[in-house]
Scaffold this motif. Sequence first.
Motif, PDB file in Angstrom:
ATOM      1  N   LEU A  16       6.748  -3.155  13.490  1.00 29.97           N
ATOM      2  CA  LEU A  16       7.027  -2.228  12.398  1.00 29.97           C
ATOM      3  C   LEU A  16       5.738  -1.797  11.709  1.00 29.97           C
ATOM      4  O   LEU A  16       5.542  -0.617  11.420  1.00 29.97           O
ATOM      5  CB  LEU A  16       8.000  -2.859  11.393  1.00 29.97           C
ATOM      6  CG  LEU A  16       8.422  -1.976  10.226  1.00 29.97           C
ATOM      7  CD1 LEU A  16       9.054  -0.680  10.704  1.00 29.97           C
ATOM      8  CD2 LEU A  16       9.386  -2.747   9.316  1.00 29.97           C
ATOM      9  N   GLN A  17       4.845  -2.735  11.464  1.00 29.14           N
ATOM     10  CA  GLN A  17       3.567  -2.418  10.826  1.00 29.14           C
ATOM     11  C   GLN A  17       2.761  -1.440  11.683  1.00 29.14           C
ATOM     12  O   GLN A  17       2.131  -0.520  11.157  1.00 29.14           O
ATOM     13  CB  GLN A  17       2.764  -3.699  10.579  1.00 29.14           C
ATOM     14  CG  GLN A  17       1.474  -3.472   9.821  1.00 29.14           C
ATOM     15  CD  GLN A  17       1.711  -3.001   8.412  1.00 29.14           C
ATOM     16  OE1 GLN A  17       2.549  -3.537   7.699  1.00 29.14           O
ATOM     17  NE2 GLN A  17       1.000  -1.981   7.995  1.00 29.14           N
ATOM     18  N   GLN A  18       2.807  -1.606  12.996  1.00 30.91           N
ATOM     19  CA  GLN A  18       2.093  -0.705  13.895  1.00 30.91           C
ATOM     20  C   GLN A  18       2.636   0.714  13.793  1.00 30.91           C
ATOM     21  O   GLN A  18       1.873   1.684  13.749  1.00 30.91           O
ATOM     22  CB  GLN A  18       2.174  -1.202  15.348  1.00 30.91           C
ATOM     23  CG  GLN A  18       1.451  -0.318  16.335  1.00 30.91           C
ATOM     24  CD  GLN A  18      -0.040  -0.216  16.072  1.00 30.91           C
ATOM     25  OE1 GLN A  18      -0.679  -1.159  15.635  1.00 30.91           O
ATOM     26  NE2 GLN A  18      -0.601   0.964  16.327  1.00 30.91           N
ATOM     27  N   PHE A  19       3.960   0.860  13.729  1.00 29.89           N
ATOM     28  CA  PHE A  19       4.548   2.198  13.608  1.00 29.89           C
ATOM     29  C   PHE A  19       4.204   2.842  12.266  1.00 29.89           C
ATOM     30  O   PHE A  19       3.984   4.050  12.191  1.00 29.89           O
ATOM     31  CB  PHE A  19       6.059   2.164  13.824  1.00 29.89           C
ATOM     32  CG  PHE A  19       6.457   1.905  15.250  1.00 29.89           C
ATOM     33  CD1 PHE A  19       5.771   2.485  16.308  1.00 29.89           C
ATOM     34  CD2 PHE A  19       7.519   1.071  15.539  1.00 29.89           C
ATOM     35  CE1 PHE A  19       6.137   2.247  17.625  1.00 29.89           C
ATOM     36  CE2 PHE A  19       7.904   0.827  16.850  1.00 29.89           C
ATOM     37  CZ  PHE A  19       7.212   1.417  17.898  1.00 29.89           C
ATOM     38  N   ILE A  20       4.134   2.045  11.221  1.00 28.88           N
ATOM     39  CA  ILE A  20       3.719   2.563   9.911  1.00 28.88           C
ATOM     40  C   ILE A  20       2.287   3.099  10.008  1.00 28.88           C
ATOM     41  O   ILE A  20       1.981   4.191   9.535  1.00 28.88           O
ATOM     42  CB  ILE A  20       3.838   1.472   8.824  1.00 28.88           C
ATOM     43  CG1 ILE A  20       5.302   1.157   8.541  1.00 28.88           C
ATOM     44  CG2 ILE A  20       3.112   1.885   7.546  1.00 28.88           C
ATOM     45  CD1 ILE A  20       5.522  -0.078   7.678  1.00 28.88           C
ATOM     46  N   TYR A  26      -1.136   9.857  12.450  1.00 29.27           N
ATOM     47  CA  TYR A  26      -0.703  11.189  12.893  1.00 29.27           C
ATOM     48  C   TYR A  26      -0.665  12.170  11.729  1.00 29.27           C
ATOM     49  O   TYR A  26      -0.966  13.356  11.899  1.00 29.27           O
ATOM     50  CB  TYR A  26       0.658  11.128  13.582  1.00 29.27           C
ATOM     51  CG  TYR A  26       0.612  10.484  14.948  1.00 29.27           C
ATOM     52  CD1 TYR A  26      -0.310  10.883  15.914  1.00 29.27           C
ATOM     53  CD2 TYR A  26       1.499   9.472  15.285  1.00 29.27           C
ATOM     54  CE1 TYR A  26      -0.360  10.287  17.164  1.00 29.27           C
ATOM     55  CE2 TYR A  26       1.471   8.869  16.537  1.00 29.27           C
ATOM     56  CZ  TYR A  26       0.543   9.277  17.470  1.00 29.27           C
ATOM     57  OH  TYR A  26       0.504   8.688  18.711  1.00 29.27           O
ATOM     58  N   GLU A  27      -0.299  11.705  10.551  1.00 23.16           N
ATOM     59  CA  GLU A  27      -0.289  12.584   9.382  1.00 23.16           C
ATOM     60  C   GLU A  27      -1.704  13.031   9.016  1.00 23.16           C
ATOM     61  O   GLU A  27      -1.920  14.191   8.662  1.00 23.16           O
ATOM     62  CB  GLU A  27       0.395  11.896   8.202  1.00 23.16           C
ATOM     63  CG  GLU A  27       1.881  11.791   8.368  1.00 23.16           C
ATOM     64  CD  GLU A  27       2.568  10.957   7.309  1.00 23.16           C
ATOM     65  OE1 GLU A  27       3.784  11.141   7.135  1.00 23.16           O
ATOM     66  OE2 GLU A  27       1.906  10.111   6.666  1.00 23.16           O
ATOM     67  N   LYS A  61       2.947  17.088  15.026  1.00 23.44           N
ATOM     68  CA  LYS A  61       4.253  17.060  14.351  1.00 23.44           C
ATOM     69  C   LYS A  61       5.291  16.347  15.203  1.00 23.44           C
ATOM     70  O   LYS A  61       6.106  15.579  14.689  1.00 23.44           O
ATOM     71  CB  LYS A  61       4.724  18.486  14.042  1.00 23.44           C
ATOM     72  CG  LYS A  61       3.962  19.148  12.928  1.00 23.44           C
ATOM     73  CD  LYS A  61       4.442  20.575  12.711  1.00 23.44           C
ATOM     74  CE  LYS A  61       3.641  21.276  11.639  1.00 23.44           C
ATOM     75  NZ  LYS A  61       4.063  22.680  11.450  1.00 23.44           N
ATOM     76  N   ASN A  62       5.242  16.604  16.497  1.00 24.50           N
ATOM     77  CA  ASN A  62       6.169  15.941  17.416  1.00 24.50           C
ATOM     78  C   ASN A  62       5.931  14.429  17.433  1.00 24.50           C
ATOM     79  O   ASN A  62       6.888  13.643  17.451  1.00 24.50           O
ATOM     80  CB  ASN A  62       6.028  16.533  18.826  1.00 24.50           C
ATOM     81  CG  ASN A  62       7.062  15.994  19.776  1.00 24.50           C
ATOM     82  OD1 ASN A  62       8.230  15.830  19.420  1.00 24.50           O
ATOM     83  ND2 ASN A  62       6.644  15.740  20.995  1.00 24.50           N
ATOM     84  N   MET A  63       4.670  14.037  17.422  1.00 25.98           N
ATOM     85  CA  MET A  63       4.347  12.603  17.420  1.00 25.98           C
ATOM     86  C   MET A  63       4.824  11.938  16.126  1.00 25.98           C
ATOM     87  O   MET A  63       5.299  10.806  16.139  1.00 25.98           O
ATOM     88  CB  MET A  63       2.848  12.382  17.630  1.00 25.98           C
ATOM     89  CG  MET A  63       2.369  12.795  19.015  1.00 25.98           C
ATOM     90  SD  MET A  63       3.268  12.022  20.391  1.00 25.98           S
ATOM     91  CE  MET A  63       2.878  10.316  20.135  1.00 25.98           C
ATOM     92  N   THR A  67       7.493   8.985  16.145  1.00 26.02           N
ATOM     93  CA  THR A  67       7.106   7.729  15.500  1.00 26.02           C
ATOM     94  C   THR A  67       8.115   7.350  14.412  1.00 26.02           C
ATOM     95  O   THR A  67       8.458   6.184  14.255  1.00 26.02           O
ATOM     96  CB  THR A  67       5.687   7.821  14.933  1.00 26.02           C
ATOM     97  OG1 THR A  67       4.786   8.120  16.002  1.00 26.02           O
ATOM     98  CG2 THR A  67       5.260   6.522  14.273  1.00 26.02           C
ATOM     99  N   MET A  68       8.591   8.345  13.681  1.00 23.59           N
ATOM    100  CA  MET A  68       9.604   8.073  12.654  1.00 23.59           C
ATOM    101  C   MET A  68      10.879   7.519  13.284  1.00 23.59           C
ATOM    102  O   MET A  68      11.514   6.603  12.729  1.00 23.59           O
ATOM    103  CB  MET A  68       9.924   9.338  11.851  1.00 23.59           C
ATOM    104  CG  MET A  68       8.880   9.679  10.825  1.00 23.59           C
ATOM    105  SD  MET A  68       8.723   8.434   9.518  1.00 23.59           S
ATOM    106  CE  MET A  68      10.284   8.645   8.676  1.00 23.59           C
ATOM    107  N   GLN A  69      11.251   8.021  14.440  1.00 26.54           N
ATOM    108  CA  GLN A  69      12.432   7.497  15.117  1.00 26.54           C
ATOM    109  C   GLN A  69      12.221   6.034  15.520  1.00 26.54           C
ATOM    110  O   GLN A  69      13.093   5.190  15.315  1.00 26.54           O
ATOM    111  CB  GLN A  69      12.772   8.344  16.344  1.00 26.54           C
ATOM    112  CG  GLN A  69      13.286   9.717  15.997  1.00 26.54           C
ATOM    113  CD  GLN A  69      13.573  10.542  17.230  1.00 26.54           C
ATOM    114  OE1 GLN A  69      12.800  10.552  18.197  1.00 26.54           O
ATOM    115  NE2 GLN A  69      14.692  11.247  17.191  1.00 26.54           N
TER     116      GLN A  69
END
Length: 111
Positions: A16-20, A26-27, A61-63, A67-69
């Motif tokens: 989870l931390q990695q996805f955050i 990406y932002e 934007k796609n990434m 990533t949010m999913q």
Amino acid sequence: MNSDIVKELEVKAGVLQQFIHEKSSYEVELKQDMQRLDKMKETNEDERDIAEQEDMMREAKNMIFQTMQRLEVAYDDLKTFHDKVQQELSEIPSFLAAQEVLLSAQKILNH
């Protein structure tokens, strides 16, 4: 206390931390791409270069979307596991660290 349970908690929190972290990266990339595109338009760069930059922005934007999913799935997985082992592990540092990661994800996901 079962060390396998602690290890699983740590792995789930780490995912989870990695996805955050990925979402944040990406932002930043998207913001830089937007600034670069604005500058390219101001200086009347070649249309092909502008189109290429726009493609890069779409990809960023796609990434973020993907990533949010994945972040949502990882959040649900950790939250379910966290709630399941709460009584058994509530005093160990890994459990407290997992709670912090959950709180960070909640802010991103608006839970």
